[in-house]
Design an enzyme around this catalytic site. Structure first.
Site, PDB file in Angstrom:
ATOM      1  N   CYS A  28     -26.866 -10.021  -3.638  1.00  0.00           N
ATOM      2  CA  CYS A  28     -27.847 -10.519  -2.675  1.00  0.00           C
ATOM      3  C   CYS A  28     -29.267 -10.286  -3.179  1.00  0.00           C
ATOM      4  O   CYS A  28     -29.578  -9.232  -3.730  1.00  0.00           O
ATOM      5  CB  CYS A  28     -27.656  -9.879  -1.307  1.00  0.00           C
ATOM      6  SG  CYS A  28     -28.592 -10.777  -0.048  1.00  0.00           S
ATOM      7  N   PHE A  70       0.812  -1.220   0.000  1.00  0.00           N
ATOM      8  CA  PHE A  70       0.000   0.000   0.000  1.00  0.00           C
ATOM      9  C   PHE A  70       0.844   1.268   0.000  1.00  0.00           C
ATOM     10  O   PHE A  70       0.615   2.179  -0.755  1.00  0.00           O
ATOM     11  CB  PHE A  70      -0.923   0.023   1.228  1.00  0.00           C
ATOM     12  CG  PHE A  70      -2.121  -0.835   1.049  1.00  0.00           C
ATOM     13  CD1 PHE A  70      -3.342  -0.279   0.729  1.00  0.00           C
ATOM     14  CD2 PHE A  70      -2.016  -2.202   1.157  1.00  0.00           C
ATOM     15  CE1 PHE A  70      -4.456  -1.079   0.545  1.00  0.00           C
ATOM     16  CE2 PHE A  70      -3.130  -3.017   0.977  1.00  0.00           C
ATOM     17  CZ  PHE A  70      -4.342  -2.449   0.667  1.00  0.00           C
ATOM     18  N   ARG A  71       1.832   1.279   0.879  1.00  0.00           N
ATOM     19  CA  ARG A  71       2.544   2.537   1.073  1.00  0.00           C
ATOM     20  C   ARG A  71       3.928   2.614   0.446  1.00  0.00           C
ATOM     21  O   ARG A  71       4.563   3.645   0.479  1.00  0.00           O
ATOM     22  CB  ARG A  71       2.664   2.835   2.572  1.00  0.00           C
ATOM     23  CG  ARG A  71       1.325   3.180   3.169  1.00  0.00           C
ATOM     24  CD  ARG A  71       1.419   3.660   4.577  1.00  0.00           C
ATOM     25  NE  ARG A  71       0.139   4.184   5.006  1.00  0.00           N
ATOM     26  CZ  ARG A  71      -0.912   3.446   5.313  1.00  0.00           C
ATOM     27  NH1 ARG A  71      -0.820   2.136   5.232  1.00  0.00           N
ATOM     28  NH2 ARG A  71      -2.041   4.004   5.686  1.00  0.00           N
ATOM     29  N   ILE A  81      -4.759  -9.039   4.033  1.00  0.00           N
ATOM     30  CA  ILE A  81      -6.083  -9.638   3.885  1.00  0.00           C
ATOM     31  C   ILE A  81      -6.066 -10.704   2.791  1.00  0.00           C
ATOM     32  O   ILE A  81      -7.098 -11.196   2.376  1.00  0.00           O
ATOM     33  CB  ILE A  81      -7.142  -8.559   3.530  1.00  0.00           C
ATOM     34  CG1 ILE A  81      -6.698  -7.749   2.309  1.00  0.00           C
ATOM     35  CG2 ILE A  81      -7.386  -7.635   4.722  1.00  0.00           C
ATOM     36  CD1 ILE A  81      -7.735  -6.774   1.807  1.00  0.00           C
ATOM     37  N   HIS A  93      -6.850  -7.230   9.889  1.00  0.00           N
ATOM     38  CA  HIS A  93      -7.702  -6.437   9.000  1.00  0.00           C
ATOM     39  C   HIS A  93      -8.728  -7.275   8.246  1.00  0.00           C
ATOM     40  O   HIS A  93      -9.245  -6.856   7.220  1.00  0.00           O
ATOM     41  CB  HIS A  93      -6.834  -5.632   8.027  1.00  0.00           C
ATOM     42  CG  HIS A  93      -6.007  -4.604   8.719  1.00  0.00           C
ATOM     43  ND1 HIS A  93      -4.782  -4.194   8.259  1.00  0.00           N
ATOM     44  CD2 HIS A  93      -6.220  -3.920   9.867  1.00  0.00           C
ATOM     45  CE1 HIS A  93      -4.288  -3.288   9.094  1.00  0.00           C
ATOM     46  NE2 HIS A  93      -5.128  -3.114  10.078  1.00  0.00           N
TER      47      HIS A  93
HETATM   48 ZN   LIG Z   1     -29.126  -9.395   1.639  1.00  0.00          ZN
END
Ligand SMILES: [Zn+2]
Length: 235
Positions: free
Chosen positions: A145, A37-38, A108, A124
């Site tokens: 969903c 990231f950095r 992650i 994280h």
């Molecule tokens: Zn849902």
């Protein structure tokens, strides 16, 4: 510098330790092709579709522009094709000897588990669990969903607090450690910096390509990438 002496010393320290805890950051995954990231060539140096990554990885942004967030996650952070590197594999071996008790990671990408490590604390979150923020439905991958709610990965976004249980587990492991190895992190971000305050063991080793503000506390410093160091430690 070849760090020959430091490698030898590290091997000795590991032989003499009984409760090793490893704390790692983005630098442990760079050799697996995951963006830091950095760092100089890190994610934060570039904008993505006109937004800066720190902004994209915030809840506010997810709620407003979920599609850009998903695309960013998929293109930049998702790790289906990423393979564990020599560093991850070395930690698996160390865990198998019984000396390495826990891996605390800021990453992650799930690469420690992919390599075979068992006790991994993910500060994280991870990209293995996704849930709908409206109805709570869960899956092991991203999904649309039925309820129309926004689906997000189980990662800690900017502005969100860390999971208290996970932080406490990390603190408890650091407290028990007689040897703490920190790698691939500049140790500037919470909770990395505050975790170190709980360390009361004998050996503190830093393996990192750039200096950190905790270098003066370290018994051994190796300025090399973790994967490269791991290869030297295994040979
Ligand atoms: Zn849902």
């Amino acid at each position: 510098m070849n760090y020959y002496n430091e490698i030898l010393e590290t091997k000795q320290v590991i032989d003499n330790s009984e409760y090793i805890v490893f704390f790692g950051g983005a630098g442990t995954s760079t050799e697996s092709g995951i963006s830091d990231f950095r760092g100089d060539r890190g994610l934060y140096q570039k904008t993505y579709k006109g937004y800066n990554p720190e902004e994209i990885l915030s809840l506010k942004f997810v709620l407003k522009n979920p599609q850009i967030f998903y695309d960013f996650i998929n293109e930049k952070l998702c790790c289906e094709n990423a393979k564990p590197n020599a560093g991850h594999k070395y930690l698996v071996e160390l865990e198998n000897t019984g000396k390495l008790k826990a891996i605390i990671t800021q990453n992650i990408d799930g690469l420690h588990q992919k390599a075979g490590s068992k006790n991994v604390i993910e500060l994280h979150g991870n990209l293995r669990e996704f849930y709908c923020m409206k109805c709570g439905r869960e899956k092991d991958r991203f999904f649309d969903c039925e309820c129309g709610g926004i689906v997000r990965p189980n990662i800690v976004l900017y502005g969100e607090p860390l999971d208290v249980d996970i932080v406490n587990r990390s603190i408890s492991e650091v407290k028990k450690a007689d040897c703490l190895i920190v790698s691939g992190t500049s140790l500037t971000v919470y909770p990395a910096n505050s975790l170190l305050e709980y360390f009361d063991g004998k050996y503190f080793i830093i393996i990192n390509t750039s200096p950190t503000q905790y270098d003066s506390m370290a018994n051994i410093i190796i300025r090399k990438p973790f994967a490269e160091t791991a290869r030297l430690l295994t040979s």
